[in-house]
Design a protein around this motif. Structure first.
Motif, PDB file in Angstrom:
ATOM      1  N   UNK A  73       6.577 -49.801 124.382  1.00 60.09           N
ATOM      2  CA  UNK A  73       6.341 -48.545 123.677  1.00 60.09           C
ATOM      3  C   UNK A  73       5.746 -47.522 124.630  1.00 60.09           C
ATOM      4  N   UNK A  74       5.913 -46.269 124.265  1.00 63.28           N
ATOM      5  CA  UNK A  74       5.228 -45.179 124.934  1.00 63.28           C
ATOM      6  C   UNK A  74       4.127 -44.685 124.025  1.00 63.28           C
ATOM      7  N   UNK A  75       3.057 -44.219 124.618  1.00 67.38           N
ATOM      8  CA  UNK A  75       1.930 -43.699 123.855  1.00 67.38           C
ATOM      9  C   UNK A  75       1.550 -42.335 124.412  1.00 67.38           C
ATOM     10  N   UNK A  76       1.343 -41.381 123.542  1.00 68.51           N
ATOM     11  CA  UNK A  76       0.681 -40.153 123.933  1.00 68.51           C
ATOM     12  C   UNK A  76      -0.715 -40.293 123.367  1.00 68.51           C
ATOM     13  N   UNK A  77      -1.618 -40.744 124.218  1.00 69.35           N
ATOM     14  CA  UNK A  77      -2.958 -41.160 123.830  1.00 69.35           C
ATOM     15  C   UNK A  77      -3.975 -40.212 124.448  1.00 69.35           C
ATOM     16  N   UNK A  78      -4.639 -39.461 123.590  1.00 71.19           N
ATOM     17  CA  UNK A  78      -5.647 -38.495 124.043  1.00 71.19           C
ATOM     18  C   UNK A  78      -5.096 -37.550 125.104  1.00 71.19           C
ATOM     19  N   UNK A  79      -3.867 -37.110 124.870  1.00 75.51           N
ATOM     20  CA  UNK A  79      -3.234 -36.146 125.756  1.00 75.51           C
ATOM     21  C   UNK A  79      -2.590 -36.722 127.000  1.00 75.51           C
ATOM     22  N   UNK A  80      -2.621 -38.047 127.167  1.00 77.42           N
ATOM     23  CA  UNK A  80      -2.044 -38.683 128.353  1.00 77.42           C
ATOM     24  C   UNK A  80      -0.909 -39.610 127.955  1.00 77.42           C
ATOM     25  N   UNK A  81       0.183 -39.565 128.715  1.00 78.72           N
ATOM     26  CA  UNK A  81       1.292 -40.482 128.488  1.00 78.72           C
ATOM     27  C   UNK A  81       0.954 -41.834 129.082  1.00 78.72           C
ATOM     28  N   UNK A  82       1.133 -42.866 128.285  1.00 80.17           N
ATOM     29  CA  UNK A  82       0.865 -44.232 128.717  1.00 80.17           C
ATOM     30  C   UNK A  82       2.020 -45.113 128.267  1.00 80.17           C
ATOM     31  N   UNK A  83       2.105 -46.287 128.842  1.00 84.99           N
ATOM     32  CA  UNK A  83       3.099 -47.283 128.438  1.00 84.99           C
ATOM     33  C   UNK A  83       2.347 -48.500 127.920  1.00 84.99           C
ATOM     34  N   UNK A  84       2.992 -49.249 127.040  1.00 80.32           N
ATOM     35  CA  UNK A  84       2.341 -50.433 126.504  1.00 80.32           C
ATOM     36  C   UNK A  84       3.341 -51.421 125.942  1.00 80.32           C
ATOM     37  N   UNK A  85       2.807 -52.567 125.566  1.00 80.26           N
ATOM     38  CA  UNK A  85       3.589 -53.628 124.934  1.00 80.26           C
ATOM     39  C   UNK A  85       2.950 -53.904 123.576  1.00 80.26           C
ATOM     40  N   UNK A  86       3.743 -53.763 122.516  1.00 83.58           N
ATOM     41  CA  UNK A  86       3.248 -53.960 121.151  1.00 83.58           C
ATOM     42  C   UNK A  86       3.452 -55.403 120.717  1.00 83.58           C
ATOM     43  N   UNK A  87       2.465 -55.932 120.022  1.00 84.40           N
ATOM     44  CA  UNK A  87       2.522 -57.294 119.479  1.00 84.40           C
ATOM     45  C   UNK A  87       2.055 -57.230 118.023  1.00 84.40           C
ATOM     46  N   UNK A  88       2.862 -57.763 117.130  1.00 84.76           N
ATOM     47  CA  UNK A  88       2.466 -57.829 115.718  1.00 84.76           C
ATOM     48  C   UNK A  88       1.457 -58.955 115.550  1.00 84.76           C
ATOM     49  N   UNK A  89       0.396 -58.678 114.822  1.00 80.42           N
ATOM     50  CA  UNK A  89      -0.594 -59.707 114.499  1.00 80.42           C
ATOM     51  C   UNK A  89      -0.051 -60.459 113.295  1.00 80.42           C
ATOM     52  N   UNK A  90       0.363 -61.704 113.509  1.00 72.44           N
ATOM     53  CA  UNK A  90       1.014 -62.451 112.436  1.00 72.44           C
ATOM     54  C   UNK A  90       0.031 -63.212 111.548  1.00 72.44           C
ATOM     55  N   UNK A  91      -1.138 -63.534 112.062  1.00 72.67           N
ATOM     56  CA  UNK A  91      -2.132 -64.248 111.257  1.00 72.67           C
ATOM     57  C   UNK A  91      -2.752 -63.275 110.253  1.00 72.67           C
ATOM     58  N   UNK A  92      -2.587 -63.573 108.967  1.00 73.91           N
ATOM     59  CA  UNK A  92      -3.035 -62.663 107.915  1.00 73.91           C
ATOM     60  C   UNK A  92      -4.525 -62.352 108.007  1.00 73.91           C
ATOM     61  N   UNK A  93      -5.329 -63.327 108.313  1.00 74.88           N
ATOM     62  CA  UNK A  93      -6.776 -63.101 108.403  1.00 74.88           C
ATOM     63  C   UNK A  93      -7.141 -62.114 109.493  1.00 74.88           C
TER      64      UNK A  93
END
Length: 145
Positions: A73-93
């Motif tokens: 994913x790309x992020x525009x975070x606090x005015x800065x372009x960043x790259x990242x890897x998204x992971x779904x949290x599968x554990x309900x708790x």
């Protein structure tokens, strides 16, 4: 034009404007991801919280499925372009716990997420768990250097 497109237009404009992004960028970022079927790039504003491990956000929109097959994913975070890897949290708790932190830290997020409040204004753990089991998906994003 879809209603969600219109609703996202103002936050997207504010977050992309160098002189205005500070109004929202402490609690919202622009997430860019690739469509799994179309290969198109999509951008949507999401409420987030920053942790020592990265970024946490949640959604009940169907676009979350794109992140399962295309986690970059790309992020525009606090005015800065960043790259990242998204992971779904599968554990309900764990997902419910992280959703609870989002609700506590982002004003108005409880209502936007459709979560019911207790009389004291807090959201019960059972309500958070119900949300992540039924329709809300919580993600962490490892921000790359």
């Amino acid at each position: 034009m879809r209603p969600s497109t219109l609703m996202n237009a103002v936050p997207t404009l504010v977050l992309r404007t160098p002189l205005l992004h500070q109004v929202m960028s402490g609690r919202y970022l622009l997430l860019t991801f690739t469509g799994r079927s179309t290969g198109r790039r999509y951008r949507t504003p999401v409420a987030y919280r920053q942790t020592s491990d990265g970024i946490v956000f949640s959604t009940d929109s169907p676009w979350w499925r794109n992140l399962a097959t295309q986690p970059a994913v790309g992020l525009l975070l606090r005015g800065r372009l960043r790259q990242g890897i998204a992971h779904r949290i599968s554990a309900a708790g764990e997902a419910a716990t992280q959703l609870g932190y989002l609700v506590a830290e982002v004003p108005g997020y409880r209502q936007a997420a459709g979560l019911r409040a207790q009389p004291d204004g807090t959201v019960a753990t059972t309500e958070l768990t119900r949300a992540v089991v039924e329709d809300r998906h919580v993600f962490t994003v490892q921000v790359l250097a």
